[in-house]
Design a protein around this motif. Structure first.
Motif, PDB file in Angstrom:
ATOM      1  N   SER A 148       1.021  -1.395   0.170  1.00 27.12           N
ATOM      2  CA  SER A 148      -0.221   0.126   0.182  1.00 27.12           C
ATOM      3  C   SER A 148       0.696   1.177  -0.067  1.00 27.12           C
ATOM      4  N   ILE A 149       0.472   2.290  -0.302  1.00 23.30           N
ATOM      5  CA  ILE A 149       1.268   3.423  -0.538  1.00 23.30           C
ATOM      6  C   ILE A 149       0.456   4.823  -0.340  1.00 23.30           C
ATOM      7  N   ILE A 150       0.297   5.540   0.572  1.00 19.02           N
ATOM      8  CA  ILE A 150       0.511   7.369   0.318  1.00 19.02           C
ATOM      9  C   ILE A 150       0.486   8.129  -0.129  1.00 19.02           C
ATOM     10  N   ILE A 151       0.656   8.482  -1.333  1.00 20.16           N
ATOM     11  CA  ILE A 151       1.282   9.201  -1.837  1.00 20.16           C
ATOM     12  C   ILE A 151       0.967  11.124  -1.269  1.00 20.16           C
ATOM     13  N   ARG A 152       1.936  11.508  -0.946  1.00 18.71           N
ATOM     14  CA  ARG A 152       2.223  12.970  -0.279  1.00 18.71           C
ATOM     15  C   ARG A 152       2.689  14.605  -0.819  1.00 18.71           C
ATOM     16  N   ASP A 153       3.704  13.660  -1.958  1.00 20.64           N
ATOM     17  CA  ASP A 153       4.389  14.482  -2.134  1.00 20.64           C
ATOM     18  C   ASP A 153       4.448  14.418  -3.752  1.00 20.64           C
ATOM     19  N   PRO A 154       3.581  15.586  -4.629  1.00 24.04           N
ATOM     20  CA  PRO A 154       3.195  15.111  -5.868  1.00 24.04           C
ATOM     21  C   PRO A 154       4.413  15.040  -6.648  1.00 24.04           C
ATOM     22  N   LEU A 155       5.561  15.703  -6.316  1.00 24.50           N
ATOM     23  CA  LEU A 155       6.650  15.547  -7.353  1.00 24.50           C
ATOM     24  C   LEU A 155       7.396  13.820  -7.754  1.00 24.50           C
ATOM     25  N   LYS A 156       6.627  13.130  -6.358  1.00 23.67           N
ATOM     26  CA  LYS A 156       6.595  11.607  -6.654  1.00 23.67           C
ATOM     27  C   LYS A 156       6.162  10.736  -6.791  1.00 23.67           C
ATOM     28  N   ILE A 157       4.676  11.065  -8.004  1.00 22.07           N
ATOM     29  CA  ILE A 157       3.827  10.489  -8.015  1.00 22.07           C
ATOM     30  C   ILE A 157       4.305   9.577  -9.359  1.00 22.07           C
ATOM     31  N   PRO A 158       5.671   9.753 -10.546  1.00 22.80           N
ATOM     32  CA  PRO A 158       5.634   8.768 -11.219  1.00 22.80           C
ATOM     33  C   PRO A 158       6.785   7.997 -10.606  1.00 22.80           C
ATOM     34  N   GLU A 159       7.638   7.887  -9.803  1.00 19.13           N
ATOM     35  CA  GLU A 159       7.852   7.056  -9.020  1.00 19.13           C
ATOM     36  C   GLU A 159       7.724   6.168  -8.129  1.00 19.13           C
ATOM     37  N   MET A 160       6.785   6.569  -7.798  1.00 18.12           N
ATOM     38  CA  MET A 160       6.296   5.578  -7.208  1.00 18.12           C
ATOM     39  C   MET A 160       5.284   4.722  -7.353  1.00 18.12           C
ATOM     40  N   ILE A 161       3.940   5.512  -8.520  1.00 14.68           N
ATOM     41  CA  ILE A 161       3.318   4.715  -9.486  1.00 14.68           C
ATOM     42  C   ILE A 161       4.344   3.592 -10.173  1.00 14.68           C
ATOM     43  N   ALA A 162       5.237   3.680 -10.598  1.00 16.54           N
ATOM     44  CA  ALA A 162       6.211   2.787 -10.974  1.00 16.54           C
ATOM     45  C   ALA A 162       6.664   1.755 -10.483  1.00 16.54           C
ATOM     46  N   GLU A 163       6.902   1.469  -9.589  1.00 16.08           N
ATOM     47  CA  GLU A 163       7.510   1.053  -8.168  1.00 16.08           C
ATOM     48  C   GLU A 163       6.322   0.229  -7.787  1.00 16.08           C
ATOM     49  N   ALA A 164       4.185   1.051  -7.629  1.00 18.48           N
ATOM     50  CA  ALA A 164       4.215  -0.048  -7.139  1.00 18.48           C
ATOM     51  C   ALA A 164       3.869  -1.323  -8.695  1.00 18.48           C
ATOM     52  N   PHE A 165       3.815  -1.071  -9.489  1.00 13.13           N
ATOM     53  CA  PHE A 165       3.539  -1.484 -10.738  1.00 13.13           C
ATOM     54  C   PHE A 165       4.823  -2.970 -10.883  1.00 13.13           C
ATOM     55  N   GLU A 166       5.630  -2.274 -10.660  1.00 13.63           N
ATOM     56  CA  GLU A 166       7.030  -3.679 -10.085  1.00 13.63           C
ATOM     57  C   GLU A 166       6.760  -4.275  -8.690  1.00 13.63           C
ATOM     58  N   ILE A 167       6.603  -3.851  -8.253  1.00 17.62           N
ATOM     59  CA  ILE A 167       5.107  -4.668  -6.621  1.00 17.62           C
ATOM     60  C   ILE A 167       4.715  -5.478  -6.791  1.00 17.62           C
ATOM     61  N   ALA A 168       3.411  -5.059  -8.022  1.00 22.07           N
ATOM     62  CA  ALA A 168       2.482  -5.898  -8.413  1.00 22.07           C
ATOM     63  C   ALA A 168       2.334  -7.248  -9.196  1.00 22.07           C
TER      64      ALA A 168
END
Length: 572
Positions: A148-168
């Motif tokens: 699970s991820i809560i994104i709190r910094d808009p600048l980290k959105i690309p990185e964190m979504i890419a990481e989510a796909f990798e994990i999934a």
């Protein structure tokens, strides 16, 4: 519309080409990142907290499918993921939108399906204040997500979504939740190309000594059985399993999720084992002296009473997930890693099981299902068998939960495991119709059939509107016995025929319901109408529903009673 007179046109307004580009926000970053990661379709339903993402969807390359209930978004994304092996994507707003996704998330988790779930959330400053439509979906979903991820910094959105796909998608797949506070979505954030996912670590391989020990154990065996489950598909090892079966000749059984891994025409494939498995499969396991468990987890529906399951067998357990080995049944040899490589490393140079194999094949023929039920009414098992055979290798079943789910598993022919879409671990009624929509949109060339019951169809019947809106080529086979059939069967045999709250005598005319949604539909009353009904279903171009009336007293056989050994099967 009347054009404005020239005198009222503002000549000072900049031309479209001269206007500054719209302000880029976190929501735009979400959409651009999904595009960059190769996502082409998302399933969802808009609402307050997720509205910035819907604003950013306009003009993007993403196809958004508007379902009529958030649960359906998750089920449709689930089916797409099972067919492609890539994470399906669904989205919903905060509060009830997020909670309506939870059943679909749990379904994906228990069946190891890669999925990305995007949920809107109240603004960061209001989180924890019981704000309007605020729920802690991060906490509520914790037991049924891979991450699970809560994104709190808009600048980290690309990185964190890419990481989510990798994990999934890596390792043992599963759902990943991304919670998006509304202020983060509205904040300025110029989208950047997300970083490329890190290369997945190479699959582990067991020591050669363990492979040699497994080969020796197999060589000494006189009555081996190959027991396969859904982990074979997750590990991309279907062809390796078929090759192993062909070169060893070992009698093979499969779990509900393992169906389609063995070639359906294989002589040594004995069918499904377990609670509603065939007698030949269950007896073979009971008499085996070696059980080669591959990609299965000794689930209770497959094993029955665990301490009586394969009582005289030693265990070789092969799985891509090391955590499954020794979890429920101790293995003499545990082999974790690349399933294809492991199977290739187990040789059969000294294997001589001709007598055992012939015995199992003879039992399979002797205990084969019969389709000559008396009477003129529709016999559901026979219709399902005929349907899957008529559709051939293009047949994909999106199955709901109930008696029809077991009949599909017992009687339908599946050329590939991903063609059998079913809620195996969770057993969620309402899966069939949205899963069929997701499957038919993913594989419009295939013969996708939602197989449902009169109980299950009512769980998500509103998705007929989705099928109609998008012209989805899904065929719906609705078996109507005017009851909750599987519950009724259990009440008949295990609750002294106390038929409590299973009577659905007041069902609507489902063909007329479909007509009200603008969908072609017809009703089947008798056995003689079945061939024409199958032909009409399979040759329809758009959504179509066949309302099939069946005997409410019909039961699923065989049946292993609760708490009993698989050897103690009840039969009609």
């Amino acid at each position: 519309m009347t054009a404005l007179p020239a005198s009222e046109i503002d000549d000072t307004a900049p031309s479209a080409a001269a206007r500054p580009s719209p302000r880029q926000t976190g929501a735009h970053a979400v959409v651009r990142t999904l595009e960059a990661l190769g996502v082409t379709r998302v399933f969802g339903y808009p609402g307050g907290a997720i509205m910035p993402v819907y604003d950013a969807l306009t003009g993007s390359s993403l196809q958004h499918i508007l379902v009529r209930h958030e649960q359906a978004a998750a089920f449709a994304a689930d089916a797409q993921a099972r067919l492609t092996g890539k994470a399906g994507v669904c989205l919903a707003t905060s509060g009830p939108g997020a909670t309506n996704l939870l059943t679909g998330i749990a379904n994906a988790y228990l069946d190891s399906v890669p999925m990305i779930i995007l949920t809107g959330q109240v603004p960061s400053g209001l989180m924890g204040t019981d704000a309007f439509q605020e729920v802690d979906v991060f906490g509520m979903s914790m037991p049924v997500v891979k991450h699970s991820i809560i994104i709190r910094d808009p600048l980290k959105i690309p990185e964190m979504i890419a990481e989510a796909f990798e994990i999934a998608e890596s390792g043992r797949p599963g759902p990943v939740l991304i919670d998006l506070p509304k202020d983060v979505l509205q904040a300025e954030a110029y989208p950047t190309i997300p970083p490329q996912p890190r290369p997945e670590a190479g699959s582990s391989h067991p020591p050669e000594s363990d492979l040699a020990a497994a080969t020796t154990l197999l060589a000494r065996s006189k009555r081996p059985v190959f027991y396969i489950g859904g982990g074979v598909t997750l590990g991309g090892a279907v062809e390796a399993v078929r090759d192993f079966m062909a070169r060893t000749g070992i009698p093979t059984v499969a779990t509900l999720k393992g169906l389609g891994c063995p070639h359906p025409d294989s002589e040594t494939f004995l069918g499904m084992l377990g609670m509603h498995g065939g007698r030949a499969a269950n007896v073979a396991v009971d008499e085996s002296d070696l059980l080669i468990c591959c990609g299965a987890r000794f689930d209770d529906r497959a094993t029955g009473r665990l301490d009586t399951f394969a009582p005289g067998a030693r265990i070789i357990h092969i799985d891509g997930d090391a955590a499954e080995i020794d979890k429920l049944r101790r293995a003499e040899i545990g082999l974790a890693g690349d399933i294809s490589a492991i199977l290739a490393g187990i040789t059969n140079d000294w294997l001589d099981i001709t007598e055992w194999r012939d015995t199992c094949v003879e039992r399979k023929e002797h205990h084969a299902f019969r389709y000559d039920a008396p009477g003129s009414g529709v016999y559901a098992p026979a219709m399902l068998k005929q349907l899957s055979e008529a559709a051939g290798d293009d047949f994909i079943a999106a199955c709901d939960v109930g008696q029809h789910q077991m009949w599909v598993a017992q009687h339908c022919r599946f050329s590939r495991p991903e063609h059998h879409l079913t809620s195996a671990g969770l057993g969620a009624m309402g899966y069939g119709l949205p899963a069929g929509i997701g499957a038919a949109m993913t594989r419009p060339d295939a013969k996708v059939v939602t197989i449902t019951g009169d109980g299950s169809i009512m769980m998500n019947i509103q998705e007929l509107a989705t099928a109609r809106r998008y012209g989805v080529p899904v065929r719906i086979l609705l078996l109507d016995n005017a009851s909750l059939g599987l519950v009724r069967q259990w009440q008949e045999y295990f609750f002294d025929q106390n038929f409590s709250e299973i009577d659905l005598y007041d069902n609507p005319d489902f063909a007329e319901v479909a007509h009200a949604f603008g969908i072609e539909a017809f009703t089947v009353h008798s056995r003689e109408e079945v061939p024409a009904a199958i032909d009409r279903l399979l040759n329809a171009r758009g959504p179509i529903l066949a309302h099939v009336l069946i005997d409410p007293r019909e039961n699923v056989w065989p049946l292993v009673p609760p708490g009993a050994s698989n050897a103690d099967m009840m039969e009609d």
